[in-house]
Scaffold this motif. Structure first.
Motif, short mmCIF file in Angstrom:
data_model
loop_
_atom_site.label_atom_id
_atom_site.label_comp_id
_atom_site.label_asym_id
_atom_site.label_seq_id
_atom_site.Cartn_x
_atom_site.Cartn_y
_atom_site.Cartn_z
N VAL A 46 0.60 -1.24 0.13
CA VAL A 46 -0.06 -0.03 -0.06
C VAL A 46 0.92 1.18 -0.10
N VAL A 47 0.50 2.33 -0.72
CA VAL A 47 1.35 3.38 -0.54
C VAL A 47 0.77 4.64 0.15
N ASP A 48 1.81 5.36 0.89
CA ASP A 48 1.27 6.46 1.48
C ASP A 48 1.67 7.57 0.55
N ARG A 80 3.97 10.33 1.18
CA ARG A 80 5.51 10.10 0.94
C ARG A 80 6.18 9.89 -0.39
N CYS A 81 5.24 9.20 -1.24
CA CYS A 81 5.71 8.88 -2.57
C CYS A 81 5.90 10.21 -3.47
N ASN A 82 7.11 10.36 -3.82
CA ASN A 82 7.70 11.47 -4.75
C ASN A 82 7.39 11.14 -6.13
N GLY A 83 7.10 9.93 -6.57
CA GLY A 83 7.21 9.85 -7.92
C GLY A 83 8.22 9.38 -8.65
N CYS A 84 9.08 8.80 -8.08
CA CYS A 84 10.47 8.71 -8.41
C CYS A 84 10.32 7.26 -9.37
N ARG A 85 9.34 6.59 -9.42
CA ARG A 85 9.11 5.29 -10.27
C ARG A 85 9.86 4.03 -10.02
N LYS A 86 10.86 4.13 -9.03
CA LYS A 86 11.58 3.07 -8.84
C LYS A 86 11.02 1.70 -8.99
N CYS A 87 9.84 1.95 -8.05
CA CYS A 87 9.01 0.59 -7.94
C CYS A 87 8.38 0.12 -9.09
N VAL A 88 7.77 1.24 -9.88
CA VAL A 88 7.11 0.69 -11.37
C VAL A 88 8.21 -0.10 -12.21
N ALA A 105 1.82 1.12 -11.50
CA ALA A 105 1.80 2.22 -12.71
C ALA A 105 1.80 3.52 -11.88
N HIS A 106 2.29 4.44 -12.51
CA HIS A 106 2.51 5.92 -11.80
C HIS A 106 1.70 6.91 -13.05
N THR A 107 0.74 7.60 -12.58
CA THR A 107 -0.09 8.47 -13.58
C THR A 107 0.73 9.97 -13.49
N LYS A 150 -0.28 10.06 -9.16
CA LYS A 150 -0.41 9.00 -8.18
C LYS A 150 0.18 7.66 -8.44
N LEU A 151 0.35 6.87 -7.62
CA LEU A 151 0.76 5.58 -7.74
C LEU A 151 -0.35 4.83 -7.72
N ILE A 152 -0.56 3.55 -8.66
CA ILE A 152 -1.73 2.92 -8.59
C ILE A 152 -1.06 1.48 -8.36
N LEU A 200 12.61 -1.69 -1.89
CA LEU A 200 13.41 -0.55 -2.47
C LEU A 200 13.11 0.80 -2.62
N CYS A 201 11.73 1.02 -2.08
CA CYS A 201 11.53 2.27 -2.22
C CYS A 201 12.05 3.34 -1.42
N PRO A 202 12.87 4.43 -2.01
CA PRO A 202 13.83 5.14 -1.25
C PRO A 202 13.03 6.26 -0.31
N GLU A 203 11.78 6.29 -0.40
CA GLU A 203 10.94 7.23 0.43
C GLU A 203 10.17 6.57 1.44
N LYS A 204 10.44 5.10 1.42
CA LYS A 204 9.79 4.51 2.46
C LYS A 204 8.04 4.58 2.62
N ALA A 205 7.57 4.81 1.25
CA ALA A 205 6.45 5.20 0.98
C ALA A 205 5.54 3.95 0.83
N LEU A 206 5.96 2.70 0.58
CA LEU A 206 5.43 1.41 0.53
C LEU A 206 5.50 0.58 1.62
N THR A 207 4.31 0.17 2.17
CA THR A 207 4.46 -0.92 3.28
C THR A 207 3.40 -2.00 2.60
S1 SF4 Z 1 9.61 3.68 -5.10
FE1 SF4 Z 1 8.54 4.56 -3.54
S2 SF4 Z 1 8.50 6.85 -3.76
FE2 SF4 Z 1 9.29 6.06 -5.74
S3 SF4 Z 1 7.17 5.86 -7.04
FE3 SF4 Z 1 7.41 4.19 -5.97
S4 SF4 Z 1 6.41 4.59 -4.10
FE4 SF4 Z 1 6.71 6.44 -5.09
#
Ligand code: SF4
Ligand code: SF4
Lengths: 122, 296
Positions: free
Chosen positions: B71-73, B76-84, B93-95, B98-100, B115-122
């Motif tokens: 789940v995404v917070d 915290r998510c800055n849209g870097c898309r590393k997760c995508v 996917a990132h629009t 927001k992250l879907i 992997l998320c550098p912002e710790k936005a995903l749990t």
């Molecule tokens: S890796 Fe983390 S900060 Fe980057 S898009 Fe994914 S959820 Fe957002």
């Protein structure tokens, strides 16, 4: 404004690809400059989630409109969340479809098909 | 050779497969379990479990099966898309705004959250189905049920198989139809595979599908021919041509059809049917013993 269309080949005369997720290319047409560019769809060979990855390519292209014959529900969710408008193409070339869109002749894409869940095999 | 009078000492896991539903896969599995002294019946056909309709088990224990999905917070998510980019299954996917997260595409690898550098995903638990365990006379019945819309029953099947008979005992695994990865998961631990086939050309096609699957896994196998009539049986011919042992034949008869349609267990209704599945069990057990002898 940019328009994205799934394309069978890298030419305006080629046909609109019947598959969104598995299309080999996307035409990105810029209405302001009249320029067209073809993006490769790296998702085409992917096993799972091809539609989602293809939608990500379209979103990243900066398109405001997507012309496509069909679209899966997951891909549509990404496209719609990015405020990209969906229109339904007819069987014909990229050019014909672009012209039809600009003349306001393409209908809004209504039917979104359910994703092919499961992981193949059959 | 010693004549078998009981099924004590039968210690094996049998997987029952067919290329499509409705070939008699459940009929064979349910009755083999019922004909044994003691057995565990595991229904891995999680999209359409129906073994419990026959067994009508009692004293049910229910448990939910869940998987971990991210789940995404959004704060915290800055849209870097590393997760995508990372997700091999394209579940993300990132629009741009927001992250879907497509939880039904996610395979719960846990990579994106790490992997998320912002710790936005749990990760959080999501219930995808349930398992019900109960008792029906001599049979312990385990049924898995996948919630509609969920892509993969594999986590449910894995858990179900952990309820197989331990040590001594017979386990019958009623597999999902077809030869997709969910069927593979169901036969992974089996000592022997039984392929159930109908006597039609289409039946041969379906048989060919599962035949390929068991060969791929290097499992020993045999065929049960269902709905047999007097006339020529293309599935039987296939077995003979391919050198597949035919373990048994179930005749096409009105009474079997009627009992089955009433969700009654043949082996519990009539002595002749009990004997039929009893000998199928012994034939299978001999095949398993034979395989073990070859292996050693
Ligand atoms: S890796 Fe983390 S900060 Fe980057 S898009 Fe994914 S959820 Fe957002
Ligand atoms: S847990 Fe794994 S499969 Fe699921 S979204 Fe994250 S990276 Fe993809």
């Amino acid at each position: 404004m940019k328009i994205a269309v799934p394309a069978d080949d890298r030419s305006m005369e080629s046909n609109v690809c019947i598959s969104f997720g598995r299309t080999p290319y996307f035409l990105i047409y810029d209405t302001e400059t009249g320029e067209s560019a073809f993006l490769e769809n790296t998702a085409a060979e992917k096993h799972c989630g091809a539609g989602i990855a293809a939608a990500q390519t379209v979103v990243d292209s900066g398109a405001a409109v997507l012309l496509t014959p069909r679209c899966g529900e997951n891909a549509a969710e990404v496209i719609q969340a990015a405020n990209i408008k969906l229109f339904k193409t007819f069987n014909g070339s990229l050019q014909d479809n672009l012209d039809a869109y600009q003349e306001g002749k393409l209908p809004v894409l209504q039917e979104i098909h359910a994703g092919l869940h499961g992981h193949g095999g059959n | 050779m010693q004549a078998f009078t009981a099924t004590e000492g039968i210690n094996m896991k049998i997987a029952v497969l067919s290329g499509k539903g409705g070939t008699g896969k459940t009929l064979v599995s349910v009755n083999m379990a019922a004909a044994a002294e003691q057995a565990v019946y595991i229904d891995c056909d999680v999209e359409e479990p129906n073994g419990h309709l026959f067994f009508k088990p009692e004293a049910i224990a229910q448990e939910n099966i869940s998987i971990k999905i991210p789940v995404v917070d959004p704060a915290r998510c800055n849209g870097c898309r590393k997760c995508v980019d990372f997700c091999k299954f394209n579940a993300l996917a990132h629009t741009g705004q927001k992250l879907i997260i497509f939880s039904e595409v996610c395979h719960s690898c846990g990579g994106c959250a790490l992997l998320c550098p912002e710790k936005a995903l749990t990760e959080k638990d999501k219930v995808v189905g349930e398992i019900r365990r109960g008792v029906s006379q001599n049979v312990r019945v385990v049924s898995g049920i996948l919630n509609p819309g969920e892509a993969s029953g594999i986590p449910i099947i894995k858990k179900e198989l952990s309820y197989a008979a331990e040590g001594d005992g017979l386990t019958v695994i009623d597999c999902p139809p077809g030869s997709a990865c969910i069927a593979m998961e169901s036969i992974r631990e089996a000592d022997y595979c039984i392929l159930v086939a109908e006597p039609t050309l289409f039946g041969v096609h379906n048989l060919g599908m599962v035949h390929e699957l068991v060969r791929l896994f290097g499992k020993p196998y045999g065929v049960v021919l269902n709905k047999c009539l007097e006339e020529e049986n293309p599935s039987e011919k296939y077995c003979v041509d391919q050198g597949i042992p035919i373990l048994g034949k179930i005749p096409f008869d009105k009474e079997i059809g009627r009992l089955n349609a009433d969700a009654l267990i043949l082996a519990r209704e009539k002595e002749v049917y009990r004997d039929m599945f009893f000998s199928l069990l012994h034939r299978t057990s001999k095949e398993v013993g034979h395989e073990a002898a070859i292996d050693s």
